[in-house]
Motif scaffolding. Structure first.
Motif, PDB file in Angstrom:
ATOM      1  N   HIS A 179       0.850  -1.262   0.084  1.00  0.00           N
ATOM      2  CA  HIS A 179      -0.102   0.063  -0.114  1.00  0.00           C
ATOM      3  C   HIS A 179       0.713   1.165   0.357  1.00  0.00           C
ATOM      4  N   ASN A 180       2.114   1.219   0.877  1.00  0.00           N
ATOM      5  CA  ASN A 180       2.776   2.306   0.722  1.00  0.00           C
ATOM      6  C   ASN A 180       3.396   2.541  -0.716  1.00  0.00           C
ATOM      7  N   LEU A 181       3.877   1.248  -1.477  1.00  0.00           N
ATOM      8  CA  LEU A 181       4.489   1.424  -2.659  1.00  0.00           C
ATOM      9  C   LEU A 181       3.364   1.894  -3.722  1.00  0.00           C
ATOM     10  N   GLY A 182       1.997   1.600  -3.300  1.00  0.00           N
ATOM     11  CA  GLY A 182       1.133   2.216  -4.602  1.00  0.00           C
ATOM     12  C   GLY A 182       0.858   3.683  -4.178  1.00  0.00           C
ATOM     13  N   ALA A 183       1.017   4.146  -2.927  1.00  0.00           N
ATOM     14  CA  ALA A 183       0.808   5.547  -2.601  1.00  0.00           C
ATOM     15  C   ALA A 183       2.057   6.243  -3.161  1.00  0.00           C
ATOM     16  N   ILE A 184       3.273   5.704  -3.105  1.00  0.00           N
ATOM     17  CA  ILE A 184       4.312   6.174  -3.891  1.00  0.00           C
ATOM     18  C   ILE A 184       4.113   6.423  -5.174  1.00  0.00           C
ATOM     19  N   LEU A 185       3.925   5.370  -5.800  1.00  0.00           N
ATOM     20  CA  LEU A 185       3.666   5.500  -7.450  1.00  0.00           C
ATOM     21  C   LEU A 185       2.652   6.656  -8.009  1.00  0.00           C
ATOM     22  N   ARG A 186       1.529   6.433  -7.030  1.00  0.00           N
ATOM     23  CA  ARG A 186       0.495   7.622  -7.402  1.00  0.00           C
ATOM     24  C   ARG A 186       1.135   9.026  -7.343  1.00  0.00           C
ATOM     25  N   SER A 187       1.934   9.118  -6.046  1.00  0.00           N
ATOM     26  CA  SER A 187       2.667  10.649  -5.809  1.00  0.00           C
ATOM     27  C   SER A 187       3.529  10.747  -7.087  1.00  0.00           C
ATOM     28  N   ALA A 188       4.287   9.880  -7.328  1.00  0.00           N
ATOM     29  CA  ALA A 188       5.461  10.010  -8.240  1.00  0.00           C
ATOM     30  C   ALA A 188       4.745  10.264  -9.766  1.00  0.00           C
ATOM     31  N   ALA A 189       3.682   9.725 -10.110  1.00  0.00           N
ATOM     32  CA  ALA A 189       3.055   9.995 -11.355  1.00  0.00           C
ATOM     33  C   ALA A 189       2.353  11.398 -11.460  1.00  0.00           C
ATOM     34  N   HIS A 190       1.839  11.859 -10.074  1.00  0.00           N
ATOM     35  CA  HIS A 190       1.318  12.955 -10.043  1.00  0.00           C
ATOM     36  C   HIS A 190       2.192  14.192 -10.662  1.00  0.00           C
ATOM     37  N   PHE A 191       3.342  14.048  -9.862  1.00  0.00           N
ATOM     38  CA  PHE A 191       4.536  15.064  -9.766  1.00  0.00           C
ATOM     39  C   PHE A 191       5.597  14.988 -10.707  1.00  0.00           C
ATOM     40  N   GLY A 192       5.351  13.978 -11.570  1.00  0.00           N
ATOM     41  CA  GLY A 192       6.193  13.844 -12.840  1.00  0.00           C
ATOM     42  C   GLY A 192       7.669  13.026 -12.597  1.00  0.00           C
ATOM     43  N   ALA A 193       7.657  12.359 -11.570  1.00  0.00           N
ATOM     44  CA  ALA A 193       8.824  11.493 -11.308  1.00  0.00           C
ATOM     45  C   ALA A 193       8.845  10.291 -12.424  1.00  0.00           C
ATOM     46  N   SER A 194      10.061   9.950 -12.941  1.00  0.00           N
ATOM     47  CA  SER A 194      10.056   9.037 -13.923  1.00  0.00           C
ATOM     48  C   SER A 194      10.299   7.537 -13.545  1.00  0.00           C
TER      49      SER A 194
END
Length: 276
Positions: free
Chosen positions: A141-156
């Motif tokens: 669940h932490n990984l999923g939340a990290i991926l969501r934030s990364a996508a939102h802020f444009g991390a690649s």
């Protein structure tokens, strides 16, 4: 009684036509896909994002009657490419997903292998870039939340240590709400080699620490930046933290010791985002 999952001798496992909005398809039981080759996705946005980016990866689809109107393009793809699908009950989806959070759709897709560091760097555009190095993080669940934030802020990318067992799961993809398709996983070589290669590509590395780091909001963040985040509870490897160019802390009221890794990643990425 013959299982409704059985293949007909002369046809692929699928409905012959798009299901109508009336009637009912039988319930079914299926074996789980081989986790080494396939990934069982669930959740509307997770399935839709996977289909939008890599439709050829789809292997099987299960959905409720209520989801048919929203998934017409996906169903038409299944018909055109002889991909098996079934309209099933909510209870069937709960068993297939092993979760009540299936949101009316489950899909088996081919698992995407992590990129090598060299492949990721080769195709990375010039200019500002950000990625997250996860040192020991394991909670899906932490990984999923990290991926969501990364996508939102444009991390690649999410960078994984050489021997990390962390991989995308259905639970992580569902929490990511489609973000898992926007952010690539990258497998790193041994730590020293990875750090050297990242610096050659113009990246600065920032260790994120609970105490003793520079205030995130006043620090001069490089436009090409790797945030290094440690495991939940255990923190980051000290040798890795010492090898980084920056040590950053997120200031707060002190009412709690720190943010969890998923919340911290969102704050860190938001601080970098103006550089983009």
């Amino acid at each position: 009684m013959r299982s409704t999952m059985a293949r007909e001798p002369d046809s692929p496992w699928r409905s012959k036509r798009l299901p109508s909005t009336g009637g009912h398809q039988p319930s079914e039981r299926v074996q789980r896909a081989d986790p080494r080759a396939e990934l069982r996705l669930y959740g509307f946005n997770a399935v839709r994002a996977a289909f939008a980016r890599r439709p050829e990866a789809l292997r099987k689809l299960y959905l409720t009657q209520a989801r048919i109107p929203q998934l017409q393009l996906l169903l038409k793809w299944c018909v055109a490419h002889r991909i098996g699908y079934r309209v099933v009950e909510e209870s069937d989806l709960q068993k297939l997903a092993a979760s009540s959070h299936h949101e009316g759709v489950v899909a088996d897709v081919l698992r995407e292998e992590p990129l090598t560091l060299e492949a990721w760097l080769r195709d990375l555009p010039a200019g500002p870039q950000c990625a997250i190095w996860l040192d020991g993080v394991g909670n899906p669940h932490n990984l999923g939340a990290i991926l969501r934030s990364a996508a939102h802020f444009g991390a690649s990318a999410v960078l994984l240590p050489e021997h990390s067992e962390l991989a995308l799961s259905g639970a992580a993809a569902r929490v990511a709400e489609g973000g898992a398709e926007a952010v690539r996983f990258v497998r790193l070589p041994s730590g020293d080699r990875a750090i050297a290669r990242l610096r050659e590509a113009g990246f600065g590395l920032a260790a994120t620490v609970v105490e003793g780091g520079e205030d995130l909001f006043s620090a001069a963040l490089p436009s090409r930046l790797i945030y290094v985040l440690g495991a939940e509870g255990e923190g980051m490897d000290r040798g890795l933290a010492a090898a980084c160019d920056l040590r950053l802390s997120i200031p707060g009221s002190g009412a709690v010791e720190s943010l969890n890794v998923a919340s911290a990643s969102a704050v860190l990425l938001a601080a970098w985002y103006p550089k983009r």
